[in-house]
Design a protein around this motif. Structure first.
Motif, PDB file in Angstrom:
ATOM      1  N   GLY A 154      45.623 -41.213  93.318  1.00  0.00           N
ATOM      2  CA  GLY A 154      45.980 -40.001  92.023  1.00  0.00           C
ATOM      3  C   GLY A 154      45.840 -40.563  91.071  1.00  0.00           C
ATOM      4  O   GLY A 154      45.628 -40.260  89.802  1.00  0.00           O
ATOM      5  N   GLU A 155      44.407 -41.017  90.471  1.00  0.00           N
ATOM      6  CA  GLU A 155      43.661 -41.849  89.383  1.00  0.00           C
ATOM      7  C   GLU A 155      42.604 -40.405  88.483  1.00  0.00           C
ATOM      8  O   GLU A 155      41.927 -39.716  90.090  1.00  0.00           O
ATOM      9  CB  GLU A 155      43.164 -42.867  89.213  1.00  0.00           C
ATOM     10  N   PRO A 156      42.533 -40.511  87.547  1.00  0.00           N
ATOM     11  CA  PRO A 156      41.279 -39.582  87.711  1.00  0.00           C
ATOM     12  C   PRO A 156      39.681 -40.089  88.244  1.00  0.00           C
ATOM     13  O   PRO A 156      39.856 -41.107  88.442  1.00  0.00           O
ATOM     14  CB  PRO A 156      41.346 -38.846  86.222  1.00  0.00           C
ATOM     15  N   THR A 157      39.110 -38.593  88.569  1.00  0.00           N
ATOM     16  CA  THR A 157      38.296 -39.069  89.140  1.00  0.00           C
ATOM     17  C   THR A 157      36.551 -38.363  89.227  1.00  0.00           C
ATOM     18  O   THR A 157      37.121 -37.000  89.231  1.00  0.00           O
ATOM     19  CB  THR A 157      37.964 -39.226  91.545  1.00  0.00           C
ATOM     20  N   ARG A 158      35.846 -38.435  89.048  1.00  0.00           N
ATOM     21  CA  ARG A 158      34.647 -38.267  89.201  1.00  0.00           C
ATOM     22  C   ARG A 158      34.271 -37.342  90.277  1.00  0.00           C
ATOM     23  O   ARG A 158      34.409 -37.524  91.560  1.00  0.00           O
ATOM     24  CB  ARG A 158      33.564 -38.684  88.611  1.00  0.00           C
ATOM     25  N   VAL A 159      33.766 -35.811  91.039  1.00  0.00           N
ATOM     26  CA  VAL A 159      33.621 -35.285  92.002  1.00  0.00           C
ATOM     27  C   VAL A 159      31.374 -35.520  91.919  1.00  0.00           C
ATOM     28  O   VAL A 159      31.111 -35.465  91.614  1.00  0.00           O
ATOM     29  CB  VAL A 159      34.333 -33.531  91.508  1.00  0.00           C
ATOM     30  N   GLY A 160      31.704 -35.228  94.186  1.00  0.00           N
ATOM     31  CA  GLY A 160      30.587 -35.702  93.681  1.00  0.00           C
ATOM     32  C   GLY A 160      29.929 -34.634  95.357  1.00  0.00           C
ATOM     33  O   GLY A 160      31.394 -33.935  95.386  1.00  0.00           O
ATOM     34  N   ARG A 161      29.058 -34.172  95.814  1.00  0.00           N
ATOM     35  CA  ARG A 161      28.740 -33.054  96.977  1.00  0.00           C
ATOM     36  C   ARG A 161      27.785 -33.649  97.852  1.00  0.00           C
ATOM     37  O   ARG A 161      27.017 -34.221  97.213  1.00  0.00           O
ATOM     38  CB  ARG A 161      28.214 -32.008  96.294  1.00  0.00           C
ATOM     39  N   LYS A 162      28.554 -34.019  99.529  1.00  0.00           N
ATOM     40  CA  LYS A 162      28.158 -33.171 100.216  1.00  0.00           C
ATOM     41  C   LYS A 162      28.426 -33.081 101.683  1.00  0.00           C
ATOM     42  O   LYS A 162      28.763 -32.370 101.602  1.00  0.00           O
ATOM     43  CB  LYS A 162      28.131 -34.962 101.098  1.00  0.00           C
ATOM     44  N   GLU A 163      26.870 -32.671 102.641  1.00  0.00           N
ATOM     45  CA  GLU A 163      27.139 -32.059 103.265  1.00  0.00           C
ATOM     46  C   GLU A 163      27.707 -32.675 104.788  1.00  0.00           C
ATOM     47  O   GLU A 163      27.450 -34.006 105.464  1.00  0.00           O
ATOM     48  CB  GLU A 163      25.683 -31.595 103.795  1.00  0.00           C
ATOM     49  N   GLU A 164      28.386 -32.157 104.842  1.00  0.00           N
ATOM     50  CA  GLU A 164      29.568 -32.746 106.307  1.00  0.00           C
ATOM     51  C   GLU A 164      30.008 -31.457 107.736  1.00  0.00           C
ATOM     52  O   GLU A 164      30.230 -30.783 107.146  1.00  0.00           O
ATOM     53  CB  GLU A 164      30.214 -33.332 106.258  1.00  0.00           C
ATOM     54  N   ASP A 165      29.196 -31.546 108.825  1.00  0.00           N
ATOM     55  CA  ASP A 165      29.392 -30.602 109.160  1.00  0.00           C
ATOM     56  C   ASP A 165      28.480 -29.610 109.445  1.00  0.00           C
ATOM     57  O   ASP A 165      28.866 -28.230 109.703  1.00  0.00           O
ATOM     58  CB  ASP A 165      30.094 -30.201 110.093  1.00  0.00           C
ATOM     59  N   GLY A 166      27.812 -29.640 108.256  1.00  0.00           N
ATOM     60  CA  GLY A 166      26.819 -28.163 108.037  1.00  0.00           C
ATOM     61  C   GLY A 166      27.465 -27.608 107.107  1.00  0.00           C
ATOM     62  O   GLY A 166      26.909 -26.380 106.246  1.00  0.00           O
ATOM     63  N   LYS A 167      28.228 -27.555 106.494  1.00  0.00           N
ATOM     64  CA  LYS A 167      28.992 -27.075 105.243  1.00  0.00           C
ATOM     65  C   LYS A 167      28.830 -28.938 104.445  1.00  0.00           C
ATOM     66  O   LYS A 167      28.825 -29.412 104.112  1.00  0.00           O
ATOM     67  CB  LYS A 167      30.425 -27.196 105.329  1.00  0.00           C
TER      68      LYS A 167
END
Length: 116
Positions: free
Chosen positions: A90-103
């Protein structure tokens, strides 16, 4: 360099989407630290409309379908002033992207949990 009025080649991948819970980290003091929902995102402008944040007053003339007067509505706020709220803590966070199941999925940098 491209001219200012030329169209960009593509819209950037955004870390914030419609329906996300975000917290305002910059801006008017009354709007800061509020956890609110994103109502609409404008990728070309890099802005979003957030519920009950950046409220402006519009003076409208009466028409046949609408009554005139002073209407309060939310104005767009820049995406750099918003941070996504971690679904786990429930706290502010930075966002990343990673591949999971081809998405490609978004995940919270703070807890590592996937954001839906």
């Amino acid at each position: 360099m491209a001219a200012k009025n030329q169209q960009k080649r593509f819209a950037p991948k955004l870390k914030i989407k419609k329906g996300d819970k975000v917290v305002v980290i910059r801006g008017a003091y009354k709007d800061r630290s509020k956890v609110r929902e994103v109502l609409e995102v404008f990728p070309d402008e890099g802005r979003a409309i957030v519920d009950q944040v950046n409220i402006v007053k519009r003076h409208t003339k009466p028409t046949q379908t609408m009554q005139g007067g002073i209407i309060e509505k939310p104005a767009p706020i820049h995406l750099s002033k918003l941070m996504l709220v971690d679904p786990k803590t429930g706290e502010p966070t930075r966002v990343g992207r990673k591949e999971e199941d081809g998405k490609l999925v978004r995940y919270s940098k703070k807890s590592g949990e996937i954001i839906k």
